[in-house]
Design an enzyme around this catalytic site. Structure first.
Site: not given
Ligand code: SAM
Ligand code: DTB
Ligand code: SF4
Length: 326
Positions: A66, A70, A73, A110, A141, A201, A273
């Site tokens: 990506c 973030c 992530c 989702c 979702c 959501c 949630r």
């Molecule tokens: N790329 C899209 C975005 O950023 O909206 C969708 C996928 S992103 C992985 C969705 C959400 O997952 C993020 O906004 C964050 O709240 C959650 N998330 C991602 N990595 C995480 C982590 N390591 N621990 C907890 N929540 C996480």
């Molecule tokens: C949300 O609030 N939590 C989910 C979903 N929306 C997409 C993502 C959690 C990701 C946790 C880290 C991972 O598995 O990469």
């Molecule tokens: Fe990309 Fe992860 Fe950020 Fe979503 S949360 S925009 S997957 S870096």
């Protein structure tokens, strides 16, 4: 006769408000724990079946690589995390995973993609995925990053029920976590989703180094949206090796419960949630979160790239608590 002091009766807590100040939300955070939980429970019982918990299953339909930075992530191309990048899955494979989730008892499926935003050429497959998952009798979702108004309309036309797009933290703290997009970008996508008639959501992550005021400001922002999100995921950071937040200290478990309780109070009719991070939580802590008003979980052994409790363990936990899936 000596009078027994009673906590203030939560008379109008079940009526959604959109005019919270951060100071007011902070004052709820700072209540004695028992008073906070009493208020949250009272709201929860007036608005929901207190023993029902909704279950959603996640699938990563496009993984890693990506463009965004973030800090939490594992899927950012800017962090060396060992997550293997995978292109957008085939529709048939997604539908197979959705059938399995339904058979295991999920009511919502989702689909998450590691994108800043989807490309126009991805839309036909995404539309097919929504149609196919809905045809299986599941709620749909998606979480695909930022959406243009046109893309949102196309997904709405396919029948998408919910769109997940988190604000993640306070407006003030956001830029310490992400620099490649900003809070206003997130709010804009949320406006598109709402205007297209898709359920919202939207929630956040605890454990990124934010303070209590940041948590209060996130919940204030959510509560003051013109319409409350239907679902509010509260994630505990799942630390991923190679990310800037790999060694962030976990939040105090009781502060996590407090945040769930405050979310229940300021967003009385939203599903709250207990999202990522349950693998690191005891059953007792999860039970406290349900008592505080959480009424939804991610169910299934994988989140997007990281683990989640085993389904059998969750079934057993529900049975021990007398909780039934919604
Ligand atoms: N790329 C899209 C975005 O950023 O909206 C969708 C996928 S992103 C992985 C969705 C959400 O997952 C993020 O906004 C964050 O709240 C959650 N998330 C991602 N990595 C995480 C982590 N390591 N621990 C907890 N929540 C996480
Ligand atoms: C949300 O609030 N939590 C989910 C979903 N929306 C997409 C993502 C959690 C990701 C946790 C880290 C991972 O598995 O990469
Ligand atoms: Fe990309 Fe992860 Fe950020 Fe979503 S949360 S925009 S997957 S870096």
């Amino acid at each position: 006769m000596p009078s027994v002091p009673q906590p203030a009766a939560p008379t109008d807590d079940a009526a959604p408000r959109h005019d919270w100040t951060v100071a007011e939300v902070r004052a709820v955070f700072d209540l004695p724990f028992a008073d906070l939980l009493y208020r949250a429970q009272s709201v929860h019982r007036r608005c929901f079946d207190p023993n029902g918990v909704q279950v959603s299953t996640l699938l990563s339909i496009k993984t890693g690589d990506c463009s965004e930075d973030c800090g939490y992530c594992s899927q950012s191309a800017r962090h060396r995390t060992g997550v293997e990048a995978e292109p957008l899955m085939d529709v048939a494979e997604v539908l197979e995973a959705a059938s399995a989730a339904k058979a295991a008892g999920a009511s919502r499926f989702c689909m998450g993609a590691a994108w800043r935003n989807p490309r126009e050429r991805d839309l036909p497959s995404l539309v097919e995925m929504v149609r196919g998952v809905k045809a299986l009798g599941l709620e749909t979702c998606m979480t695909l990053g930022m959406l243009s108004a046109g893309q949102t309309e196309r997904l709405a036309g396919a029948g998408l029920d919910y769109y997940n797009h988190n604000l993640d933290t306070s407006p003030q703290f956001y830029a310490s976590v992400v620099t490649t997009h900003n809070y206003e970008d997130r709010l804009e996508t949320l406006r598109h989703v709402r205007s297209a008639g898709i359920g919202v959501c939207c929630g956040g992550i605890l454990g990124m180094g934010e303070g209590v005021d940041d948590r209060a400001a996130l919940l204030q922002t959510l509560a003051n949206l013109p319409q409350h999100p239907e679902s509010v995921p509260i994630n505990q950071l799942v630390p991923a090796e190679g990310t800037p937040l790999a060694h962030a200290p976990a939040p105090d478990p009781l502060d996590f419960v407090r945040t769930v309780a405050v979310a229940r109070i300021v967003l009385p009719r939203s599903m709250v949630r207990l999202a990522a991070g349950r693998s690191a939580m005891s059953d007792e802590l999860q039970a406290l979160c349900f008592l505080a008003g959480a009424n939804s979980i991610f169910y299934g052994e994988k989140l997007l790239t990281t683990g989640n409790p085993e389904t059998e363990h969750d079934r057993r936990l529900f049975a021990r608590l007398g909780v039934h899936p919604l």
